[in-house]
Design an enzyme around this catalytic site. Sequence first.
Site, PDB file in Angstrom:
ATOM      1  N   MET A  30       0.786  -1.232  -0.142  1.00 15.08           N
ATOM      2  CA  MET A  30       0.429  -0.325  -0.178  1.00 15.08           C
ATOM      3  C   MET A  30       1.013   1.421   0.365  1.00 15.08           C
ATOM      4  SD  MET A  30      -2.646  -1.089   1.978  1.00 15.08           S
ATOM      5  CE  MET A  30      -2.694  -0.761   3.838  1.00 15.08           C
ATOM      6  N   HIS A  37       8.918  -3.737   3.485  1.00 16.84           N
ATOM      7  CA  HIS A  37       8.668  -3.959   1.550  1.00 16.84           C
ATOM      8  C   HIS A  37       9.841  -4.285   1.749  1.00 16.84           C
ATOM      9  CE1 HIS A  37       5.433  -0.398   3.540  1.00 16.84           C
ATOM     10  NE2 HIS A  37       5.021  -2.085   3.168  1.00 16.84           N
ATOM     11  N   GLN A  61      -9.795  -2.347   2.180  1.00 17.49           N
ATOM     12  CA  GLN A  61     -10.188  -3.747   2.968  1.00 17.49           C
ATOM     13  C   GLN A  61      -9.886  -2.396   4.298  1.00 17.49           C
ATOM     14  OE1 GLN A  61      -5.488  -4.245   1.089  1.00 17.49           O
ATOM     15  NE2 GLN A  61      -4.865  -4.138   3.450  1.00 17.49           N
ATOM     16  N   GLY A 147       4.758 -10.092   4.301  1.00 17.50           N
ATOM     17  CA  GLY A 147       5.661 -10.298   5.591  1.00 17.50           C
ATOM     18  C   GLY A 147       4.766 -10.902   6.348  1.00 17.50           C
ATOM     19  N   ASP A 150       2.539  -9.745   8.595  1.00 17.46           N
ATOM     20  CA  ASP A 150       1.008  -9.799   9.219  1.00 17.46           C
ATOM     21  C   ASP A 150       0.744 -11.015   8.446  1.00 17.46           C
ATOM     22  OD1 ASP A 150      -0.394  -6.622   8.540  1.00 17.46           O
ATOM     23  OD2 ASP A 150       1.806  -6.979   7.076  1.00 17.46           O
ATOM     24  N   MET A 184       8.270  -2.916  11.840  1.00 16.43           N
ATOM     25  CA  MET A 184       8.443  -1.264  10.742  1.00 16.43           C
ATOM     26  C   MET A 184       7.338  -1.401  10.422  1.00 16.43           C
ATOM     27  SD  MET A 184      11.810  -0.771   9.267  1.00 16.43           S
ATOM     28  CE  MET A 184      13.473  -0.848   9.834  1.00 16.43           C
TER      29      MET A 184
END
Length: 287
Positions: A30, A37, A61, A147, A150, A184
């Site tokens: 996002m 990222h 979402q 990642g 999540d 992060m």
Amino acid sequence: MKIVTSIKSMQLISRRIKERGCRIGFVPTMGALHQGHLSLIRRARKDNESVVVSIFVNPAQFGPREDFDKYPRDFKKDSRLCSEAGVDFIFYPCAQEMYPEGYKTYITVNGLSDVLCGRSRPGHFRGVATVVSKLFNIVQADVAYFGQKDAQQAIIIKKMVSDLNMPVNVKILPTIREKDGLAMSSRNVYLGKDERKESVVLYQALVLAGKMVKKGTRICAVIIKKMKSLIEKSKNAKIDYVEIVDLDNLSPIKEIKDKALVALAVRIGKTRLIDNIIINPNGNIGI
Ligand code: AMP
């Protein structure tokens, strides 16, 4: 590096790449990119001939009272970071392109979407599964990188890919942390100075869980109680959940006998933060 905003062009580009026999590594994001990222992007770069990063703040979402409008956006900086990391294409569609008027199709991964974060964010994982499946159809990735930060999202995507026979290999990479342990996140910019200091309590609670298991505690209720009382000492922290769950079906477990996911969501002031570790009976792994 090329910036692609239309679905048709992205599909055409991906088809051409594949006709050349090249693999496409894909990192959906996002935006408001950080080292978390970038670790996914670097891995995609290492493993594939072509790398596509999508930047799309997905309205589907976010709940009505959530932070869609104020979610951090900095496309200029993101595209510089992508270019420096060797990304070939940024897919950067607008909401109208992804959800034109009359859009009607949504994907729900039953059972996994209404627990943990799904309980306080109804509809969130339906939005995630929907956008990710659309992005997979658009980018036609061979490998997609997510990642562990999540974890519930990653588990849901893996299940969706398996249930719907999507021809993409999903890789989950470790959580990248600040020096003090805070995971992060693009949302960390919301934290005020004192809140930022307090936010380390999420990581400390996970470390505590790991230590307790290493010392022989196996009963989840005992571990969770200690974690909660540590977090509650922090004056701006409000617990959403602290749970220890099965890695496949996300249902709570009573005793640690195998690998398990220790997951938590805590509000620090107005900012909702999440984090997790995977532990096994010998201590913690995948922190
Ligand atoms: P987001 O832009 O927040 O939707 O995240 C895009 C991808 O980056 C997701 O797969 C996240 O799990 C992953 N990600 C976000 N933060 C981190 C982190 N600290 N370490 C590793 N991956 C992350």
